[in-house]
Scaffold this active site. Structure first.
Site, PDB file in Angstrom:
ATOM      1  N   HIS A  61       5.424  21.787  22.203  1.00 31.46           N
ATOM      2  CA  HIS A  61       5.536  23.105  22.839  1.00 31.46           C
ATOM      3  C   HIS A  61       7.008  23.422  23.003  1.00 31.46           C
ATOM      4  CE1 HIS A  61       5.813  20.333  26.222  1.00 31.46           C
ATOM      5  NE2 HIS A  61       6.189  21.314  27.037  1.00 31.46           N
ATOM      6  N   HIS A  63       8.981  24.255  25.557  1.00 34.44           N
ATOM      7  CA  HIS A  63       9.795  24.047  26.756  1.00 34.44           C
ATOM      8  C   HIS A  63      11.074  23.317  26.355  1.00 34.44           C
ATOM      9  CE1 HIS A  63       6.220  24.513  29.777  1.00 34.44           C
ATOM     10  NE2 HIS A  63       6.786  25.662  29.473  1.00 34.44           N
ATOM     11  N   ASP A  65      12.894  20.958  27.403  1.00 37.36           N
ATOM     12  CA  ASP A  65      13.035  19.495  27.374  1.00 37.36           C
ATOM     13  C   ASP A  65      12.368  18.860  26.150  1.00 37.36           C
ATOM     14  OD1 ASP A  65      10.720  20.425  28.902  1.00 37.36           O
ATOM     15  OD2 ASP A  65      10.293  18.333  29.356  1.00 37.36           O
ATOM     16  N   HIS A  66      11.724  19.682  25.314  1.00 37.67           N
ATOM     17  CA  HIS A  66      11.103  19.160  24.086  1.00 37.67           C
ATOM     18  C   HIS A  66      11.764  19.673  22.808  1.00 37.67           C
ATOM     19  CE1 HIS A  66       7.596  17.383  26.244  1.00 37.67           C
ATOM     20  NE2 HIS A  66       8.101  18.195  27.160  1.00 37.67           N
ATOM     21  N   HIS A 139      -1.467  22.944  28.836  1.00 42.70           N
ATOM     22  CA  HIS A 139      -0.180  23.081  29.492  1.00 42.70           C
ATOM     23  C   HIS A 139      -0.022  24.564  29.843  1.00 42.70           C
ATOM     24  CE1 HIS A 139       3.520  21.395  30.760  1.00 42.70           C
ATOM     25  NE2 HIS A 139       4.284  21.843  29.787  1.00 42.70           N
ATOM     26  N   ASP A 210       3.069  17.472  26.858  1.00 42.85           N
ATOM     27  CA  ASP A 210       2.802  17.792  28.265  1.00 42.85           C
ATOM     28  C   ASP A 210       1.405  18.382  28.394  1.00 42.85           C
ATOM     29  OD1 ASP A 210       5.430  17.116  28.452  1.00 42.85           O
ATOM     30  OD2 ASP A 210       6.139  19.039  29.236  1.00 42.85           O
ATOM     31  N   HIS A 268       7.180  10.901  29.908  1.00 39.72           N
ATOM     32  CA  HIS A 268       7.496  12.145  30.623  1.00 39.72           C
ATOM     33  C   HIS A 268       7.522  11.881  32.127  1.00 39.72           C
ATOM     34  CE1 HIS A 268       7.400  16.546  31.472  1.00 39.72           C
ATOM     35  NE2 HIS A 268       7.923  16.639  30.263  1.00 39.72           N
TER      36      HIS A 268
HETATM   37 ZN   LIG Z   1       8.229  18.508  29.300  1.00 41.19          ZN
HETATM   38 ZN   LIG Z   2       6.349  21.385  29.230  1.00 36.48          ZN
END
Ligand SMILES: [Zn+2]
Ligand SMILES: [Zn+2]
Length: 316
Positions: A61, A63, A65-66, A139, A210, A268
């Site tokens: 996804h 976001h 942080d990915h 998510h 996530d 995570h």
């Molecule tokens: Zn994340």
């Molecule tokens: Zn996420």
């Protein structure tokens, strides 16, 4: 056929000094695959010696942080005069957003970057002996998880039995193992099922990205060898896990149990638990019967065949 997983980033949304944002490297024979690429992924690849020959990047996804590691990684590949194409798989409806990250380089990379969208049930990548499937996750944005699932392997070849039947050692062994009958010099025909056992399952790895706990992670692969699951929180923040569309360690363990996974890796991990994952460990262990791992950045896991001890082949 070695299958190895290297955890490059095991942090939750906020990195810590010990944990980088999400990224998982998988190597199988000559194939190198990357799942998510949080900020700093390229330095983790240097640190843990994975190299940059990744051919496919699977994004769970969008976001930050990915995915924030994508521009830097592409730029380094570009500086290295990479020519091989890179395929990026991303959830349906996120292609434009992902393209924005590629364009953040400021110039077109020297190598082709192919972006394709994947949805629940799609085969994102079909290789010779395995495939990478996408499955729906739960998510708070467009998201998928991925499962690497190997094909069934040929049954075990019984050399002794073949010799007893008078099959000469050599190409007829391979033929039988490949499922073809062979005729001996005296005219006798030996059928493959006389010397080849039942097909044996391949290995599989499931990575959720996530997500709240979801049955889709159970259905995508049959008894996975490794389930890599969101375990952002421990029980003390179960409410927060539900609200932010994540899982607790205990919930991840429940999914692993229902999936009959051999091994569970909790990733995570929220920065709130920096340096202390004891609760994650005990709460997951209370539920899950298999082997539990809470990988650190740089942890390597080999995935052996379930019947690795006697993996005989006609060509050996
Ligand atoms: Zn994340
Ligand atoms: Zn996420």
């Amino acid at each position: 056929m070695p299958l190895r997983v290297t955890f490059l980033g095991t942090a939750g949304a906020i990195p810590t000094t010990e944990r980088n944002p999400s990224a998982i490297f998988v190597a199988r024979a000559g194939d190198e695959l990357l799942f998510d690429a949080g900020e700093g992924t390229q330095r983790q690849m240097m640190r843990y010696g994975t190299g940059f020959s990744v051919s496919h990047l699977f994004v769970t996804h969008l976001h930050g942080d990915h995915v924030l590691g994508i521009p830097g990684l592409l730029q380094t590949m570009d500086f290295n005069d990479r020519e091989a194409p890179l395929a990026i798989h991303t959830p349906a409806g996120t292609r434009r957003q992902l393209k924005g990250l590629v364009n953040a380089l400021g110039n077109r990379p020297s190598f082709p970057v192919r972006i394709s969208e994947v949805g629940d049930g799609d085969v994102a990548y079909r290789a010779d002996e395995y495939e990478v499937r996408a499955f729906a996750t739960d998510h708070d944005t467009r998201s998928v998880g991925y499962a690497l699932v190997e094909d069934e392997r040929k049954g075990r070849f019984d050399r002794e039995r073949a010799e007893e039947l008078g099959v000469p050692v050599g190409p007829k062994f391979s033929k039988l193992h490949a499922g073809e009958p062979v005729e001996l010099e005296d005219g006798t025909v030996v059928e493959p099922d006389q010397v080849v056992g039942d097909p044996r399952p391949g290995r599989s790895i499931v990575y959720t990205g996530d997500t709240r706990p979801t049955a889709a992670a159970i259905e995508v692969a049959n008894e996975p060898d490794l389930l890599i699951h969101d375990a952002t929180f421990a029980d003390d923040r179960a409410d927060r896990a539900a609200k932010t569309a994540h899982s607790t360690a205990r919930q991840a363990a429940e999914i692993a149990n229902r999936a009959a996974a051999d091994r569970l890796a909790l990733v995570h991990i929220s920065s709130r638990y920096a340096g202390h994952t004891d609760d994650h460990e005990s709460q997951a262990q209370a539920v899950f019967d298999g082997e539990l791992v809470i990988p650190e950045d740089g942890t390597d896991l080999e995935i052996p065949y379930p019947d690795a001890d006697d993996d005989t082949n006609a060509d050996d």
